[in-house]
Motif scaffolding. Sequence first.
Motif, PDB file in Angstrom:
ATOM      1  N   THR A 195       0.846  -1.193   0.000  1.00 19.89           N
ATOM      2  CA  THR A 195       0.000   0.000   0.000  1.00 19.89           C
ATOM      3  C   THR A 195       0.883   1.245   0.000  1.00 19.89           C
ATOM      4  O   THR A 195       2.120   1.151  -0.035  1.00 19.89           O
ATOM      5  CB  THR A 195      -0.918   0.024   1.232  1.00 19.89           C
ATOM      6  N   GLU A 196       0.238   2.409   0.062  1.00 20.81           N
ATOM      7  CA  GLU A 196       0.986   3.662   0.093  1.00 20.81           C
ATOM      8  C   GLU A 196       1.778   3.834   1.384  1.00 20.81           C
ATOM      9  O   GLU A 196       2.597   4.754   1.495  1.00 20.81           O
ATOM     10  CB  GLU A 196       0.024   4.840  -0.092  1.00 20.81           C
ATOM     11  N   ARG A 197       1.539   3.002   2.355  1.00 24.07           N
ATOM     12  CA  ARG A 197       2.330   3.020   3.590  1.00 24.07           C
ATOM     13  C   ARG A 197       3.543   2.101   3.493  1.00 24.07           C
ATOM     14  O   ARG A 197       4.306   1.977   4.444  1.00 24.07           O
ATOM     15  CB  ARG A 197       1.463   2.608   4.774  1.00 24.07           C
ATOM     16  N   GLY A 198       3.707   1.421   2.362  1.00 24.80           N
ATOM     17  CA  GLY A 198       4.794   0.473   2.190  1.00 24.80           C
ATOM     18  C   GLY A 198       4.286  -0.954   2.254  1.00 24.80           C
ATOM     19  O   GLY A 198       3.089  -1.215   2.092  1.00 24.80           O
ATOM     20  N   THR A 199       5.187  -1.894   2.493  1.00 26.46           N
ATOM     21  CA  THR A 199       4.797  -3.300   2.606  1.00 26.46           C
ATOM     22  C   THR A 199       4.653  -3.682   4.078  1.00 26.46           C
ATOM     23  O   THR A 199       5.440  -3.268   4.924  1.00 26.46           O
ATOM     24  CB  THR A 199       5.832  -4.226   1.932  1.00 26.46           C
ATOM     25  N   SER A 200       3.639  -4.487   4.355  1.00 27.62           N
ATOM     26  CA  SER A 200       3.408  -4.962   5.720  1.00 27.62           C
ATOM     27  C   SER A 200       2.745  -6.334   5.640  1.00 27.62           C
ATOM     28  O   SER A 200       2.156  -6.701   4.620  1.00 27.62           O
ATOM     29  CB  SER A 200       2.527  -3.988   6.509  1.00 27.62           C
ATOM     30  N   GLY A 201       2.853  -7.089   6.721  1.00 21.84           N
ATOM     31  CA  GLY A 201       2.253  -8.428   6.751  1.00 21.84           C
ATOM     32  C   GLY A 201       3.135  -9.389   7.519  1.00 21.84           C
ATOM     33  O   GLY A 201       3.716  -9.016   8.555  1.00 21.84           O
ATOM     34  N   ARG A 202       3.296 -10.585   6.965  1.00 24.55           N
ATOM     35  CA  ARG A 202       4.096 -11.586   7.675  1.00 24.55           C
ATOM     36  C   ARG A 202       4.725 -12.571   6.685  1.00 24.55           C
ATOM     37  O   ARG A 202       4.232 -12.777   5.582  1.00 24.55           O
ATOM     38  CB  ARG A 202       3.230 -12.356   8.681  1.00 24.55           C
ATOM     39  N   LYS A 203       5.840 -13.158   7.130  1.00 25.82           N
ATOM     40  CA  LYS A 203       6.474 -14.261   6.418  1.00 25.82           C
ATOM     41  C   LYS A 203       6.674 -15.393   7.418  1.00 25.82           C
ATOM     42  O   LYS A 203       7.072 -15.154   8.563  1.00 25.82           O
ATOM     43  CB  LYS A 203       7.813 -13.839   5.813  1.00 25.82           C
ATOM     44  N   THR A 204       6.397 -16.610   6.972  1.00 25.85           N
ATOM     45  CA  THR A 204       6.477 -17.774   7.859  1.00 25.85           C
ATOM     46  C   THR A 204       7.331 -18.857   7.213  1.00 25.85           C
ATOM     47  O   THR A 204       7.227 -19.106   6.007  1.00 25.85           O
ATOM     48  CB  THR A 204       5.067 -18.328   8.159  1.00 25.85           C
ATOM     49  N   TRP A 205       8.150 -19.502   8.031  1.00 21.54           N
ATOM     50  CA  TRP A 205       8.961 -20.630   7.582  1.00 21.54           C
ATOM     51  C   TRP A 205       8.641 -21.835   8.460  1.00 21.54           C
ATOM     52  O   TRP A 205       8.663 -21.731   9.694  1.00 21.54           O
ATOM     53  CB  TRP A 205      10.449 -20.303   7.683  1.00 21.54           C
ATOM     54  N   GLU A 206       8.336 -22.957   7.835  1.00 19.86           N
ATOM     55  CA  GLU A 206       8.030 -24.192   8.551  1.00 19.86           C
ATOM     56  C   GLU A 206       9.168 -25.200   8.325  1.00 19.86           C
ATOM     57  O   GLU A 206       9.445 -25.574   7.188  1.00 19.86           O
ATOM     58  CB  GLU A 206       6.703 -24.777   8.086  1.00 19.86           C
ATOM     59  N   TYR A 207       9.788 -25.623   9.430  1.00 15.11           N
ATOM     60  CA  TYR A 207      10.895 -26.570   9.375  1.00 15.11           C
ATOM     61  C   TYR A 207      10.399 -27.951   9.807  1.00 15.11           C
ATOM     62  O   TYR A 207       9.843 -28.104  10.900  1.00 15.11           O
ATOM     63  CB  TYR A 207      12.027 -26.151  10.323  1.00 15.11           C
ATOM     64  N   LEU A 208      10.602 -28.938   8.949  1.00 18.06           N
ATOM     65  CA  LEU A 208      10.298 -30.323   9.309  1.00 18.06           C
ATOM     66  C   LEU A 208      11.545 -30.914   9.949  1.00 18.06           C
ATOM     67  O   LEU A 208      12.632 -30.921   9.356  1.00 18.06           O
ATOM     68  CB  LEU A 208       9.897 -31.129   8.075  1.00 18.06           C
ATOM     69  N   VAL A 209      11.392 -31.420  11.186  1.00 14.97           N
ATOM     70  CA  VAL A 209      12.528 -31.888  11.976  1.00 14.97           C
ATOM     71  C   VAL A 209      12.234 -33.300  12.478  1.00 14.97           C
ATOM     72  O   VAL A 209      11.112 -33.590  12.919  1.00 14.97           O
ATOM     73  CB  VAL A 209      12.789 -30.944  13.173  1.00 14.97           C
ATOM     74  N   ILE A 210      13.247 -34.183  12.413  1.00 14.08           N
ATOM     75  CA  ILE A 210      13.081 -35.562  12.882  1.00 14.08           C
ATOM     76  C   ILE A 210      14.180 -35.881  13.892  1.00 14.08           C
ATOM     77  O   ILE A 210      15.364 -35.941  13.534  1.00 14.08           O
ATOM     78  CB  ILE A 210      13.143 -36.567  11.713  1.00 14.08           C
ATOM     79  N   PRO A 211      13.813 -36.078  15.171  1.00 10.97           N
ATOM     80  CA  PRO A 211      14.810 -36.514  16.159  1.00 10.97           C
ATOM     81  C   PRO A 211      15.141 -37.992  15.932  1.00 10.97           C
ATOM     82  O   PRO A 211      14.242 -38.829  15.895  1.00 10.97           O
ATOM     83  CB  PRO A 211      14.106 -36.309  17.510  1.00 10.97           C
ATOM     84  N   ARG A 212      16.417 -38.301  15.787  1.00  2.70           N
ATOM     85  CA  ARG A 212      16.824 -39.674  15.466  1.00  2.70           C
ATOM     86  C   ARG A 212      17.138 -40.518  16.693  1.00  2.70           C
ATOM     87  O   ARG A 212      17.255 -41.744  16.592  1.00  2.70           O
ATOM     88  CB  ARG A 212      18.033 -39.647  14.529  1.00  2.70           C
ATOM     89  N   HIS A 213      17.274 -39.903  17.862  1.00  3.61           N
ATOM     90  CA  HIS A 213      17.588 -40.655  19.074  1.00  3.61           C
ATOM     91  C   HIS A 213      16.744 -40.136  20.238  1.00  3.61           C
ATOM     92  O   HIS A 213      16.303 -38.997  20.248  1.00  3.61           O
ATOM     93  CB  HIS A 213      19.081 -40.536  19.419  1.00  3.61           C
ATOM     94  N   ALA A 214      16.562 -41.006  21.229  1.00  2.60           N
ATOM     95  CA  ALA A 214      15.815 -40.621  22.423  1.00  2.60           C
ATOM     96  C   ALA A 214      16.667 -39.739  23.321  1.00  2.60           C
ATOM     97  O   ALA A 214      17.896 -39.753  23.271  1.00  2.60           O
ATOM     98  CB  ALA A 214      15.362 -41.863  23.174  1.00  2.60           C
ATOM     99  N   GLY A 215      16.001 -38.946  24.159  1.00  4.51           N
ATOM    100  CA  GLY A 215      16.699 -38.078  25.093  1.00  4.51           C
ATOM    101  C   GLY A 215      16.055 -36.708  25.145  1.00  4.51           C
ATOM    102  O   GLY A 215      15.044 -36.441  24.495  1.00  4.51           O
ATOM    103  N   SER A 216      16.645 -35.831  25.941  1.00  6.18           N
ATOM    104  CA  SER A 216      16.177 -34.451  26.055  1.00  6.18           C
ATOM    105  C   SER A 216      17.128 -33.549  25.271  1.00  6.18           C
ATOM    106  O   SER A 216      18.349 -33.608  25.467  1.00  6.18           O
ATOM    107  CB  SER A 216      16.137 -34.006  27.519  1.00  6.18           C
ATOM    108  N   PHE A 217      16.559 -32.744  24.410  1.00  5.39           N
ATOM    109  CA  PHE A 217      17.365 -31.877  23.555  1.00  5.39           C
ATOM    110  C   PHE A 217      16.812 -30.455  23.625  1.00  5.39           C
ATOM    111  O   PHE A 217      15.619 -30.246  23.851  1.00  5.39           O
ATOM    112  CB  PHE A 217      17.331 -32.363  22.100  1.00  5.39           C
TER     113      PHE A 217
END
Length: 221
Positions: free
Chosen positions: A190-212
């Motif tokens: 708009t005349e005020r410039g650009t506004s809104g949001r950008k989102t990134w979704e990361y798919l993650v797989i833990p390969r071992h048990a434990g607390s990380f």
Amino acid sequence: EQLIATIKIYTRIGISGFDDMKFPDFKGFWQDEIKTPDQIQLHRENVNGKIYNVGILKKLILTPQHSGKLTIEPIDLVCVVQQRTRQRDFFGFPVYRKGKMEIKSPRVTIRVKSLPPLSQNNDSNFTGAVGDFKLKSTISQTDIKENNPITLKVTIQGAGNLSLIDNPAVNMPPDFESYDPKESDHIAKTERGTSGRKTWEYLVIPRHAGSFTIPPVTFTY
């Protein structure tokens, strides 16, 4: 920092169309076009005591890509105009004929200041974001079995040069397998410039048990 460029035509004679229209390439700027009506809508403006019909041809959000003097080259238009002749018709009214007229806008120089110097402590991840932003992150689960996927979602929201913002760095534990993020955005221009949001979704797989622990995601603007 963003600025708004409005390209307008001022006329005191009738214009029936354009035979040619050449816009500059706006070298040195990132461009985002603001949507304007397909049909040019004229309004009246007083310029130095003279009344003109004025129409907006294009609006752009310009983001300078480096400091120094940047020049916006002229816009070149060939207008089809209604020219009055000395002839009169059967009823005594003036006779008009179509003609062509080339007009150019003046060059415009933009003086772009350098960004503030970066500090060694907390600006190491600065990548050029200028505006007013907020960072949010969420994760789909925190208690899962090994080899089950989870999703980490990172969102930057606000007003500024959102189109040029890349995903913030996310450091995963060594036992986590992660994939390139899926990016989505909702950006208003708009005349005020650009506004809104950008989102990134990361798919993650833990390969071992434990607390990380996934370290905090940081973003500097």
